[in-house]
Design a protein around this motif. Structure first.
Motif, PDB file in Angstrom:
ATOM      1  N   VAL A 246       0.858  -1.186   0.000  1.00  0.00           N
ATOM      2  CA  VAL A 246       0.000   0.000   0.000  1.00  0.00           C
ATOM      3  C   VAL A 246       0.894   1.236   0.000  1.00  0.00           C
ATOM      4  O   VAL A 246       1.971   1.228   0.596  1.00  0.00           O
ATOM      5  N   LEU A 247       0.443   2.286  -0.675  1.00  0.00           N
ATOM      6  CA  LEU A 247       1.182   3.554  -0.677  1.00  0.00           C
ATOM      7  C   LEU A 247       0.280   4.681  -0.207  1.00  0.00           C
ATOM      8  O   LEU A 247      -0.936   4.649  -0.407  1.00  0.00           O
ATOM      9  N   LEU A 248       0.908   5.670   0.400  1.00  0.00           N
ATOM     10  CA  LEU A 248       0.176   6.865   0.819  1.00  0.00           C
ATOM     11  C   LEU A 248       1.019   8.076   0.487  1.00  0.00           C
ATOM     12  O   LEU A 248       2.193   8.154   0.875  1.00  0.00           O
ATOM     13  N   LYS A 249       0.418   9.019  -0.235  1.00  0.00           N
ATOM     14  CA  LYS A 249       1.111  10.258  -0.575  1.00  0.00           C
ATOM     15  C   LYS A 249       0.462  11.420   0.162  1.00  0.00           C
ATOM     16  O   LYS A 249      -0.708  11.719  -0.046  1.00  0.00           O
ATOM     17  N   PRO A 250       1.221  12.079   1.037  1.00  0.00           N
ATOM     18  CA  PRO A 250       0.680  13.275   1.686  1.00  0.00           C
ATOM     19  C   PRO A 250       0.566  14.410   0.670  1.00  0.00           C
ATOM     20  O   PRO A 250       1.096  14.329  -0.435  1.00  0.00           O
ATOM     21  N   ASP A 251      -0.104  15.458   1.051  1.00  0.00           N
ATOM     22  CA  ASP A 251      -0.292  16.602   0.163  1.00  0.00           C
ATOM     23  C   ASP A 251       0.982  17.452   0.155  1.00  0.00           C
ATOM     24  O   ASP A 251       0.999  18.603   0.604  1.00  0.00           O
ATOM     25  N   LEU A 252       2.046  16.844  -0.338  1.00  0.00           N
ATOM     26  CA  LEU A 252       3.355  17.493  -0.409  1.00  0.00           C
ATOM     27  C   LEU A 252       3.999  17.158  -1.732  1.00  0.00           C
ATOM     28  O   LEU A 252       3.907  16.027  -2.210  1.00  0.00           O
TER      29      LEU A 252
ATOM     30  N   GLU B 101      -3.950  -8.649   2.972  1.00  0.00           N
ATOM     31  CA  GLU B 101      -4.719  -7.447   2.679  1.00  0.00           C
ATOM     32  C   GLU B 101      -5.184  -6.791   3.974  1.00  0.00           C
ATOM     33  O   GLU B 101      -5.700  -7.453   4.876  1.00  0.00           O
ATOM     34  N   THR B 102      -4.981  -5.480   4.073  1.00  0.00           N
ATOM     35  CA  THR B 102      -5.220  -4.756   5.317  1.00  0.00           C
ATOM     36  C   THR B 102      -6.031  -3.496   5.043  1.00  0.00           C
ATOM     37  O   THR B 102      -5.798  -2.802   4.051  1.00  0.00           O
ATOM     38  N   ASP B 103      -6.981  -3.231   5.912  1.00  0.00           N
ATOM     39  CA  ASP B 103      -7.790  -2.018   5.800  1.00  0.00           C
ATOM     40  C   ASP B 103      -6.979  -0.830   6.333  1.00  0.00           C
ATOM     41  O   ASP B 103      -6.657  -0.772   7.525  1.00  0.00           O
ATOM     42  N   VAL B 104      -6.660   0.095   5.445  1.00  0.00           N
ATOM     43  CA  VAL B 104      -5.889   1.277   5.853  1.00  0.00           C
ATOM     44  C   VAL B 104      -6.723   2.545   5.686  1.00  0.00           C
ATOM     45  O   VAL B 104      -6.171   3.646   5.624  1.00  0.00           O
ATOM     46  N   SER B 105      -8.028   2.398   5.615  1.00  0.00           N
ATOM     47  CA  SER B 105      -8.891   3.554   5.342  1.00  0.00           C
ATOM     48  C   SER B 105      -8.770   4.638   6.402  1.00  0.00           C
ATOM     49  O   SER B 105      -9.009   5.815   6.114  1.00  0.00           O
ATOM     50  N   GLU B 106      -8.374   4.284   7.608  1.00  0.00           N
ATOM     51  CA  GLU B 106      -8.247   5.298   8.656  1.00  0.00           C
ATOM     52  C   GLU B 106      -7.109   6.283   8.373  1.00  0.00           C
ATOM     53  O   GLU B 106      -7.011   7.333   9.008  1.00  0.00           O
ATOM     54  N   LEU B 107      -6.263   5.944   7.387  1.00  0.00           N
ATOM     55  CA  LEU B 107      -5.152   6.828   7.049  1.00  0.00           C
ATOM     56  C   LEU B 107      -5.506   7.840   5.967  1.00  0.00           C
ATOM     57  O   LEU B 107      -4.661   8.655   5.578  1.00  0.00           O
ATOM     58  N   ASN B 108      -6.744   7.810   5.486  1.00  0.00           N
ATOM     59  CA  ASN B 108      -7.143   8.732   4.414  1.00  0.00           C
ATOM     60  C   ASN B 108      -6.963  10.194   4.821  1.00  0.00           C
ATOM     61  O   ASN B 108      -6.751  11.057   3.965  1.00  0.00           O
ATOM     62  N   ALA B 109      -7.032  10.467   6.101  1.00  0.00           N
ATOM     63  CA  ALA B 109      -6.885  11.849   6.560  1.00  0.00           C
ATOM     64  C   ALA B 109      -5.453  12.345   6.414  1.00  0.00           C
ATOM     65  O   ALA B 109      -5.206  13.559   6.458  1.00  0.00           O
ATOM     66  N   LEU B 110      -4.505  11.423   6.213  1.00  0.00           N
ATOM     67  CA  LEU B 110      -3.100  11.808   6.115  1.00  0.00           C
ATOM     68  C   LEU B 110      -2.652  12.056   4.687  1.00  0.00           C
ATOM     69  O   LEU B 110      -1.538  12.545   4.455  1.00  0.00           O
ATOM     70  N   GLY B 111      -3.484  11.712   3.721  1.00  0.00           N
ATOM     71  CA  GLY B 111      -3.112  11.896   2.324  1.00  0.00           C
ATOM     72  C   GLY B 111      -3.880  10.951   1.424  1.00  0.00           C
ATOM     73  O   GLY B 111      -4.889  10.364   1.833  1.00  0.00           O
TER      74      GLY B 111
END
Length: 268
Positions: free
Chosen positions: A163-169, A250-260
């Motif tokens: 999974v990847l997460l991109k902050p607003d940067l 597979e892991t639920d990471v939806s709680e991280l949506n607030a981070l990017g």
């Protein structure tokens, strides 16, 4: 013709030396991930390009247009219209622009039957950018020098969930290098990735993290939260700002949506 151009992650990244030409030598492992742009080439009366899903401009600096012009110096190419649908975020360390450029080279080679081998395509790709040659063969690769000296490596993460997460940067390459100190690596990445993934977090690191985590603590926070959710390895990729995490399932990471913006793997 249409091709899906995937992103990459860096598993470990050591900045080893500043070169006389202003670039830096490094070592890293490139690994392809299932996040895609789409590149399509159509016949046209004149060379042109349209970009969808992004604020990128189709100007002379665009890598896809540069890829066309590079091949056109050696081959009599007819004009084409390039359509690019962006999903890989820019300024993230995921190599989206490089992947699009390499996909353009491959599409032109196939559509106009140029007969170029992968080795020849890699030579052209190296003229467009340091990450570009990797995307020609698009397999796990150990990279040296500025990222263009490639060696295959035995690494298969297909059994894991990435999974990847991109902050607003948006972090420019210049900014990232300004905050890193070249050092002789203490770890051989080629050996390190053969260890159990659970041990990677103890020995495999991205040299850009130290400086950028101080400037942008929200990136460090993303990595910390990934580990809280059970990731067995997490790291910033490239020069940032995206962070990836490897999970055993597979892991639920939806709680991280607030981070990017969260990017989940997508099978084609």
């Amino acid at each position: 013709m249409l091709k899906f151009a995937n992103a990459k992650i860096n598993i470990g990244l050591h900045v080893t030396e500043r070169r006389a030409d202003g670039y830096h030598n490094l070592e890293t492992i490139f690994y392809p991930v299932k996040i895609y742009d789409a590149v399509e080439i159509q016949s046209a009366e004149e060379l042109g390009m349209e970009i969808h899903g992004s604020e990128l401009k189709a100007d002379d600096d665009n890598l896809c247009l540069r890829a066309y012009r590079l091949l056109a110096t050696d081959f009599d190419l007819p004009p084409v219209k390039i359509h690019l649908l962006k999903r890989i975020p820019i300024g993230a360390g995921l190599g989206g622009g490089s992947s699009d450029a390499s996909a353009t080279l491959q599409l032109l080679n196939d559509q106009f039957k140029l007969g170029l081998t992968d080795t020849q395509l890699e030579t052209y790709a190296a003229q467009l950018g340091a990450d570009c040659p990797f995307f020609i063969q698009n397999k796990a690769t150990y990279a040296e020098d500025i990222g263009t000296k490639l060696s295959p490596i035995d690494l298969d993460l297909s059994a894991y969930y990435i999974v990847l997460l991109k902050p607003d940067l948006h972090i420019s390459t210049a900014e990232a290098y300004k905050n890193v100190i070249p050092l002789t690596p203490q770890v051989d990445l080629r050996r390190a990735v053969q260890l159990p993934i659970q041990e990677w977090k103890l020995i495999i690191k991205n040299d850009f993290e130290t400086g950028l985590f101080e400037l942008y603590p929200q990136i460090a926070e993303i990595k910390r939260r990934f580990y809280e959710l059970g990731a067995i390895y997490s790291s910033m990729t490239g020069s940032g700002s995206a962070v990836f995490a490897i999970f055993e399932q597979e892991t639920d990471v939806s709680e991280l949506n607030a981070l990017g913006q969260v990017f989940l793997p997508m099978d084609l």
